[in-house]
Design a protein around this motif. Structure first.
Motif, PDB file in Angstrom:
ATOM      1  N   GLU A 159       0.294  11.206 -10.690  1.00 19.42           N
ATOM      2  CA  GLU A 159      -0.243  12.561 -10.826  1.00 19.42           C
ATOM      3  C   GLU A 159       0.998  13.490 -11.247  1.00 19.42           C
ATOM      4  N   GLU A 193       1.113  -0.266 -11.606  1.00 16.70           N
ATOM      5  CA  GLU A 193      -0.013  -0.264 -10.695  1.00 16.70           C
ATOM      6  C   GLU A 193      -1.197  -0.943 -11.326  1.00 16.70           C
ATOM      7  N   GLU A 236       0.580  -1.342  -0.094  1.00 14.69           N
ATOM      8  CA  GLU A 236       0.035  -0.128  -0.064  1.00 14.69           C
ATOM      9  C   GLU A 236       1.026   1.300  -0.074  1.00 14.69           C
ATOM     10  N   ALA A 237       2.165   1.143   0.709  1.00 15.79           N
ATOM     11  CA  ALA A 237       3.010   2.218   0.656  1.00 15.79           C
ATOM     12  C   ALA A 237       3.441   2.472  -0.705  1.00 15.79           C
ATOM     13  N   LEU A 256       2.001   1.664  -3.647  1.00 15.70           N
ATOM     14  CA  LEU A 256       0.829   2.035  -4.413  1.00 15.70           C
ATOM     15  C   LEU A 256       0.668   3.659  -4.184  1.00 15.70           C
ATOM     16  N   ALA A 257       0.734   4.131  -3.024  1.00 11.79           N
ATOM     17  CA  ALA A 257       0.721   5.583  -2.787  1.00 11.79           C
ATOM     18  C   ALA A 257       2.024   6.361  -3.603  1.00 11.79           C
ATOM     19  N   ASP A 258       2.970   5.790  -3.673  1.00 11.91           N
ATOM     20  CA  ASP A 258       4.197   6.415  -3.971  1.00 11.91           C
ATOM     21  C   ASP A 258       3.776   6.447  -5.702  1.00 11.91           C
ATOM     22  N   GLN A 288       1.263   6.233  -7.360  1.00 12.61           N
ATOM     23  CA  GLN A 288       0.062   6.895  -7.649  1.00 12.61           C
ATOM     24  C   GLN A 288       0.476   8.493  -7.711  1.00 12.61           C
ATOM     25  N   ALA A 289       1.286   8.924  -6.580  1.00 10.58           N
ATOM     26  CA  ALA A 289       1.820  10.221  -6.468  1.00 10.58           C
ATOM     27  C   ALA A 289       2.546  10.665  -7.787  1.00 10.58           C
TER      28      ALA A 289
END
Length: 410
Positions: free
Chosen positions: A42, A111, A31-32, A34-36, A38-39
């Motif tokens: 963006e 992702e 999950e960490a 994934l957040a990276d 996705q950031a």
DNA sequence: TCGAGAAGCGCG
DNA sequence: AAAGCGCGCTTCTCGA
């Protein structure tokens, strides 16, 4: 060599066990990551809008192609008549928008293909610290006898980039366990050397020298070029493809001590390779002749057949010659890839019978990954390596073993 | 709305 | 003369 049928029967229950045990995925790490990812996606999207002056969907070839046409960028076209927007094509042009498009695509691949499906699938079997993945092994899918993996395809998880390794790092050993990996070095080149009985290749392997350094010395090219060249020749790579591969690797203009790798040099290198290692050339030709005599059937050493009707196409016109040559490459590839797959299966059977403490989880063509109790890791790793070690017609097949807490560190 | 095919890309 | 082999999976695109 055990017959391919016996190997299939003997490995069936092993893969069944592998699937049942599965692999533990850490939700925290995944999950960490994934957040990276996705950031960063963006960021790249914002970069594209900033430099292009408008929104662009990097995943839409049409969208990217339209923008390239506006910028008066040329390039190759696909069969469908559109501009090619693959990595190769985009790297031809120097532009921040295209850089961002490629970065975005890489992140999106991580992702959508690896991270999200893995999280989804792992949730079906929760475990302390995460969830268990049970890959579905397809043992009769690949005609060469290799195995395939589905849901997800663990054999295609990224390994070559830093971000890719972070994905693998989310696969961890259960508490109190370690992961062990044992991978054959140069399994297919060694198989080729043995089957071709090429004097030069056999000598290199018998004396334990580095194949690619030797090839590089023989042909006067750097090791990296020699590696691409050697792997390519085993399967019939052409000058154009070799050239493209070298460009992709960024070795197109070498240093002054080295020839320039233009298209003609690539053609000459391939020709020279088959002269120097003429035994391989002979094996390729003999394999095709033998398959024609066998009614179009190509066989591995263990006796796995693949029917290649294209071998009997005659004439030089399009697309006859193209299809026949494709069949000829497939014929030789079947022998090498299929025989290597049999070597691997035989090793799995030995490990299963003689190292019960090792619990296999993955077979990745030339590599075996599994779990072992922490306190026995060193000892069991050595025994796995010993069981995988084998001598194939005078050439040693050895593995490199490593021990770690997660897949990414192996 | 669904499915097939194309394009693209990850691995050994 | 000219030529990578073997896979799985995702998004986009277009027609039924």
């Amino acid at each position: 060599m055990t017959s391919t049928e016996e190997l299939d029967l003997a490995t069936w229950p092993i893969f069944s066990k592998m699937s049942r045990r599965g692999l533990l995925v850490s939700f925290d790490k995944m999950e960490a990551l994934l957040a990276d990812v996705q950031a960063q996606m963006e960021e790249q999207l914002a970069l594209i809008e900033c430099f292009a002056g408008r929104k662009l969907n990097p995943m839409s070839g049409d969208d990217v192609a339209r923008w390239m046409v506006e910028q008066h960028m040329g390039g190759k076209h696909t069969k469908g008549g559109r501009l090619t927007t693959g990595k190769q094509a985009l790297q031809q042009h120097e532009h921040p928008v295209l850089d961002a498009v490629l970065s975005y695509r890489g992140l999106e691949k991580l992702e959508s293909t690896f991270i999200l499906p893995t999280l989804e699938i792992a949730k079906r079997d929760p475990a302390p610290g995460g969830g268990i993945i049970h890959p579905r092994w397809r043992l009769t899918k690949v005609r060469s006898g290799r195995v395939a993996s589905e849901s997800p395809n663990l054999l295609a998880f990224p390994s070559r980039t830093e971000m890719g390794k972070r994905v693998r790092s989310c696969f961890i050993a259960r508490p109190g366990f370690k992961l062990i990996s044992a991978d054959y070095s140069q399994l297919e080149p060694r198989t080729s050397a043995v089957l071709s009985q090429d004097e030069r290749l056999l000598a290199i392997y018998r004396e334990g020298r580095d194949l690619y350094i030797e090839v590089g010395t023989d042909l006067g090219v750097p090791r990296t070029v020699a590696k691409t060249l050697t792997l390519g020749t085993f399967y019939g790579m052409g000058g154009q493809k070799l050239f493209e591969s070298l460009v992709a690797e960024g070795v197109v203009q070498g240093d002054p001590s080295v020839p320039v790798f233009d298209l003609e040099t690539c053609d000459a290198l391939l020709k020279r390779w088959f002269e120097v290692y003429s035994g391989v050339k002979r094996l390729v030709d003999e394999t095709v002749v033998a398959a024609r005599q066998a009614g179009g059937w190509a066989y591995t050493v263990g006796g796995r057949g693949r029917l290649l009707p294209g071998l009997f196409l005659s004439g030089w016109g399009w697309p006859l010659a193209k299809l026949r040559e494709e069949a000829e490459r497939q014929c030789f590839n079947h022998l090498i890839q299929g025989t290597a797959a049999e070597t691997m299966k035989a090793a799995q059977v030995r490990v299963d019978a003689n190292v019960p403490e090792f619990m296999p989880q993955l077979q990745i063509h030339d590599e075996l990954v599994g779990e072992v109790r922490e306190d026995r890791a060193e000892e069991v790793a050595a025994r796995v390596a010993a069981q995988m070690h084998t001598t194939f017609q005078g050439v040693e097949l050895k593995t490199d073993v490593s021990i770690a807490d997660c897949w990414g560190d192996l």
